[in-house]
Scaffold this motif. Sequence first.
Motif, short mmCIF file in Angstrom:
data_model
loop_
_atom_site.label_atom_id
_atom_site.label_comp_id
_atom_site.label_asym_id
_atom_site.label_seq_id
_atom_site.Cartn_x
_atom_site.Cartn_y
_atom_site.Cartn_z
N PRO A 49 0.83 -1.21 0.00
CA PRO A 49 0.00 0.00 0.00
C PRO A 49 0.86 1.26 0.00
O PRO A 49 1.92 1.31 0.63
CB PRO A 49 -0.82 -0.13 1.28
CG PRO A 49 0.02 -0.98 2.17
CD PRO A 49 0.77 -1.92 1.28
N ALA A 50 0.39 2.27 -0.71
CA ALA A 50 1.09 3.55 -0.71
C ALA A 50 0.93 4.26 0.62
O ALA A 50 1.82 4.98 1.08
CB ALA A 50 0.58 4.43 -1.86
N ILE A 51 -0.21 4.08 1.28
CA ILE A 51 -0.47 4.64 2.62
C ILE A 51 -0.59 3.46 3.56
O ILE A 51 -1.58 2.71 3.52
CB ILE A 51 -1.75 5.50 2.64
CG1 ILE A 51 -1.65 6.62 1.59
CG2 ILE A 51 -2.00 6.06 4.02
CD1 ILE A 51 -2.91 7.45 1.48
N ALA A 52 0.42 3.26 4.38
CA ALA A 52 0.45 2.06 5.20
C ALA A 52 -0.68 2.02 6.22
O ALA A 52 -1.21 0.95 6.52
CB ALA A 52 1.80 1.96 5.91
N ASP A 53 -1.06 3.19 6.77
CA ASP A 53 -2.11 3.22 7.79
C ASP A 53 -3.40 3.79 7.26
O ASP A 53 -4.24 4.27 8.02
CB ASP A 53 -1.63 4.05 9.00
CG ASP A 53 -1.25 5.47 8.60
OD1 ASP A 53 -1.13 5.73 7.38
OD2 ASP A 53 -1.08 6.31 9.50
N GLY A 54 -3.60 3.73 5.95
CA GLY A 54 -4.85 4.22 5.39
C GLY A 54 -5.98 3.24 5.60
O GLY A 54 -5.80 2.02 5.59
N HIS A 55 -7.18 3.77 5.79
CA HIS A 55 -8.37 2.93 5.97
C HIS A 55 -9.60 3.72 5.55
O HIS A 55 -9.57 4.94 5.41
CB HIS A 55 -8.49 2.46 7.43
CG HIS A 55 -8.74 3.57 8.41
ND1 HIS A 55 -9.99 4.01 8.75
CD2 HIS A 55 -7.86 4.34 9.11
CE1 HIS A 55 -9.89 4.99 9.62
NE2 HIS A 55 -8.59 5.22 9.85
N ALA A 56 -10.66 3.00 5.38
CA ALA A 56 -11.92 3.62 4.99
C ALA A 56 -12.59 4.24 6.19
O ALA A 56 -12.37 3.83 7.34
CB ALA A 56 -12.84 2.58 4.34
N SER A 57 -13.42 5.23 5.94
CA SER A 57 -14.16 5.89 7.01
C SER A 57 -15.15 4.91 7.62
O SER A 57 -15.87 4.21 6.92
CB SER A 57 -14.90 7.11 6.48
OG SER A 57 -15.64 7.74 7.51
N GLY A 58 -15.17 4.85 8.96
CA GLY A 58 -16.08 3.95 9.65
C GLY A 58 -15.47 2.60 9.96
O GLY A 58 -16.16 1.74 10.49
N LEU A 59 -14.22 2.38 9.63
CA LEU A 59 -13.54 1.11 9.91
C LEU A 59 -12.31 1.37 10.76
O LEU A 59 -11.63 2.38 10.59
CB LEU A 59 -13.12 0.42 8.62
CG LEU A 59 -14.19 -0.23 7.76
CD1 LEU A 59 -13.57 -0.85 6.53
CD2 LEU A 59 -14.97 -1.27 8.54
N SER A 60 -12.06 0.42 11.64
CA SER A 60 -10.82 0.50 12.40
C SER A 60 -9.66 0.11 11.50
O SER A 60 -9.83 -0.51 10.45
CB SER A 60 -10.88 -0.41 13.63
OG SER A 60 -10.96 -1.76 13.22
N LEU A 61 -8.44 0.44 11.94
CA LEU A 61 -7.27 0.15 11.13
C LEU A 61 -7.06 -1.36 10.99
O LEU A 61 -6.69 -1.85 9.92
CB LEU A 61 -6.04 0.81 11.76
CG LEU A 61 -4.73 0.67 10.97
CD1 LEU A 61 -4.88 1.29 9.58
CD2 LEU A 61 -3.58 1.32 11.74
N ALA A 62 -7.33 -2.11 12.06
CA ALA A 62 -7.16 -3.57 12.00
C ALA A 62 -8.14 -4.20 11.02
O ALA A 62 -7.78 -5.08 10.22
CB ALA A 62 -7.33 -4.17 13.40
N ALA A 63 -9.40 -3.76 11.08
CA ALA A 63 -10.39 -4.31 10.16
C ALA A 63 -10.07 -3.93 8.72
O ALA A 63 -10.22 -4.75 7.80
CB ALA A 63 -11.79 -3.81 10.54
N ALA A 64 -9.62 -2.69 8.51
CA ALA A 64 -9.28 -2.25 7.16
C ALA A 64 -8.08 -3.02 6.62
O ALA A 64 -8.05 -3.43 5.45
CB ALA A 64 -9.00 -0.76 7.15
#
Length: 922
Positions: free
Chosen positions: A188-203
């Motif tokens: 991933p280009a953004i290592a800690d990127g995630h969708a809105s409404g999701l935790s980082l682990a779930a994403a």
Amino acid sequence: MEDDFVHDVFATNNLWKSSAFFEDPSIYESSLFAPLQLDVPSIKLDHPYAPKETLDRELHLPDLETFEFGPLLELESLDESSFSAASTPLESEDDIWQIALELGPANKDVRFFTWEAFEGLGHVAHHTPYITESGPAAFDAALAKDEGKVAAGRVVKGTVLLDSLWNLGLGRSSILFTFNPKLRTFVPAIADGHASGLSLAAAQSLTNQFIQTGNTFLYLRSFVERTFSSVTSIPARVALATCVSSILSTFEDHLGRHSRDIASLLQLQRLFAKPRDILIHIARVVEAVKHAKTNEHLSSILHHRVLELEEGDEYIRRLSTEILCRVAKPSLELVGEWIGTQKDLQMMPISERDSFVFVEDNPDNQGPPEYSYNSEMMPRFISTEDGNAIFETGNSLRFLKLHHPEHPLAALDKFGVQPPELEWKFGWQDIEAISAKAKAYEVSLRAAILNFTATSPTKMKTFMRSKPTYSSDTVAEEATLGSEFKKYIENSARLFDEEPRQTSSGSPDDLQVLTEQLLSSASTDQAVKPAVFSPPMSITSALSFRPLLTAQARLVNATTLRLFFRSHRLRMHISLQRQYHLLGDGVFSSRLATALFDPERETAERRKGTMRSGVHMGLQLGSRSTWPPASSELRLALMGVLSESYYSSTLYHSTSSQTGTSDDSSGRRDRDELPGQLNFAVRQLTEPEMEKVMDPDSLYALDFLRLQYVPPSPINLVITSAALEKYDYIFKFLLRLLRMLFVIAHLPRHYGDVNSRLFRMEAHHFVTALSTYIFQTGIAEHWDHFSSLISTIESRIASEDAAGELGTRVTEGLASLREAHETCLDSIMFSLLLRRRQKKVMTLLEEIFDHILLFAKVQNENKGAESVKELYAKLKGKIRVFISVCRGLTGKRGYGKGRGSAEENTLERLGVLLEMNGYFGA
């Protein structure tokens, strides 16, 4: 009574009440949300435009207990004129709805009430305590609040993330994900990127699924490209790569058509769920077959994988069976070429393609090549019985193509017979359709063979004995064929000049249709219906292949047996081995013994001052000291022994009467035209064996002499090189026995001492009884059984011809005849104590023979009686041990082929012949 009351556990009228075990959540401290502050004066708002002080000071709220209303101001009097009845009415052309629209809603600041507030004035609205129902923004704010404890990450725009994940699932790079060649994975280009409404682990868990799918997609695409670009790829691997390419293209098309319907991550995950399972399964298959070097090995591995899925996922099982059919097609095409149901696709012979057929090495370069069967190279989905039938059918067909190329089995196209291909199906209806095709093919081919047999004898004689003649009709026919061939060349050239057609515009193949059906049913929650009445996967190959294999084998066997017995005189060649290798001809045995052992014959040895006559000469073994003889001596001594005995035998005269040849035996005898180039030759010996041969008084003095026979093609299919080795081994032993018979027959009848008389009597009895057992029981009984089998086959062939049938009563083939022949030889070797496990018994018998030869030497040298006494004691002891060994083998359990077998009975007969009165047992 209240204590006795039992609450109805199925009642529904109290479901609204809270449980007794429920505790107020407000007493728990949350690490994610701060506790609610209900003290209004102490509430502070964290907002740049919010009041800086507490709410009670900013709002200046009065004290509700001491607050009083002051005097109200007087209102101005209403203008009565404004309520006059003479007021001007509204004009009819004014649109009140348009005016209301322009003015906007009245009382814009009025708060709207809910139905609950309308029905109950004291209703107070409560906000939900679940943050998941407050929207993704609240969840993101909560994550940002607890970033010190839990990593919150960075929120990525939803549309960009969906598009990037979709491309990632197809193995493509995007804004957020790129492929790292060193790590061989997408990062991933953004290592800690995630969708809105999701935790980082779930994403990250969801992202990892798509990374695995993309890596698998890219791995399979790389496998396809490497396979297509490699010049060493085997056909089965190319077929697998073609299937993988078709599935990948179907996935891309299906996912592309549904990409516009994706609005959430759950929909995207559900869309890729079934393709991901299929891709992982195919990737495991590709990984499992990466070390396969042959078509058979690769298809066998894939078949094993399909067997593991028989009770598994229906989607993957159906797709795997379709892939298996395509991967197994190169192996099935090779089988079809071998058995004659498919044209040869390559100019290289099958035996040179690293297949299940290979040619035995022939160091002497004698005779036609012999094909052998390598069962390890046969695919595992073909049973052992079918594999043997395939090899034997093709082996017999090679004979037809070589010696009878005009036969319908060797040229199906010329007779309008179109054989079906070997197909692999998995449903009962499809298997029954295969059986029907095979039956129709058998009927049409049988009719063509019967028609050819009925009309071809005169044509075949003309073809074999005369040169072709050309008439006007023949010239016209050749001109027609030439014009058709020219037209064919022109059409082929025109086809090469055309532009290549777009394969994508054509109709999709079965694999693409099946893949699309599986994906569509998976996306619409419709289960794929399993095949109705499907047999177990392990027997589908036998049910699919056996009808065609059986039909082809039945007709090939019936045809080849007829040609072997009638055109190639198989029975004559087999009888020739009985007559000479097994010493079945008394005239030949007598002449051979005289030429080898008779001391009264003129010696063939070269001597100074002596001219050899070359007529009725012999080797005089036992009466000479120089040994072994020279090659010229062998030729002079054995010249004419074979030819004279053959051309005067019943076998030759019966064969001549059947073939209708003239009885010019004198001319043929001069030319030495014996079947199979039958002649005497010198055996190849090792150094220890050559040392034994050098002694003329030893039992091994004649081990260098052998009968050379080269079976002409196609007789080598029955009389194989292995059978000839057994014949040679038996002939070597019979030659020793023939020498022993000659020695005891020429021992003196009168002796001066008792030991010599006893020795001669017991030696004569032993050798005579042993030879009687060997020739009458050990050879004749087994050979008569084999000969009766041949007679039975010939009578059934005659009955089929009389009824106008083919392949209905004769089910045996050349393999059965060859196995019966070799079984007969094995039985003879067992009865003659020549098997490897009987080596100790044969060694004991050879020692007895050595004592007899030594006794004959002693008599020739006129040595004393003391040496004869010792020889007699040794001979009697050896004979006693030999008889006890025969008794032990007769009663030994499991000896030979089992209890009550013919071998055990023959050994019992040998014991009875040697000691009928119990003399040696005393």
